[in-house]
Motif scaffolding. Structure first.
Motif: not given
Length: 173
Positions: A32-44
């Protein structure tokens, strides 16, 4: 021989499951080309926390309902190391083999963000980008990913093990 479970066996099982979940989530972010999306990175972090909780609870259940704080810490550290090993290896594989232009796109996005903020001169931005590129070698990328996951996992294990632990009332049992 008693049938007691070991922290290593439980950590291996849940480390692999957590690592695979991190890889699958990374694939979704890359797609989805969302690797720099900070909010979605929190799911990790949520995936890692979930793996730690489930792993510690399973160990405690299989260990007669008891788990010491130290056992929880050891299990959490090992689980995090295994999950970090898998996810870091996949990240290096993805950025070096599957999509070699990925790092260049990230550098471009970071440059654009720095220019939009307007807080740095062009020379400062160039210098920051130069430093960033020094740390993008596959070996450093793998090492920082692994060590970062272990460090975060140990910190989370400190907290989670405090809540999940259950000591025996009679230490001689």
């Amino acid at each position: 021989m008693d049938n007691q479970t070991t922290t290593a066996r439980t950590a291996l099982k849940w480390g692999l499951i957590t690592g695979i979940a991190l890889v699958v989530y990374s694939i979704i972010l890359y797609t989805l080309d969302q690797t720099t999306n900070g909010a979605l990175s929190l799911v990790i972090y949520g995936i890692l926390i979930g793996g730690l909780i489930v792993g510690m609870r399973e160990y405690r259940t299989n260990n007669g309902g008891y788990m010491t704080y130290g056992e929880g810490m050891g299990l959490g550290a090992l689980l995090s190391a295994i999950a970090g090993l898998l996810s870091s290896a996949f990240t290096v594989f993805y950025t070096q083999i599957i999509d070699p232009g990925f790092q260049e796109r990230i550098v471009g996005q970071v440059r654009d963000q720095m220019e939009q903020q307007g807080k740095m001169s062009d020379e400062q931005i160039d210098q920051a980008i130069e430093w960033m590129q020094k740390f993008q070698s596959p070996g450093l990328q793998f090492m920082f990913g692994l060590l970062g996951t272990i460090l975060i996992g140990v910190v989370l294990s400190l907290i989670i093990a405090a809540f999940i632990r259950r000591n025996k009332t009679n230490p001689f049992e």
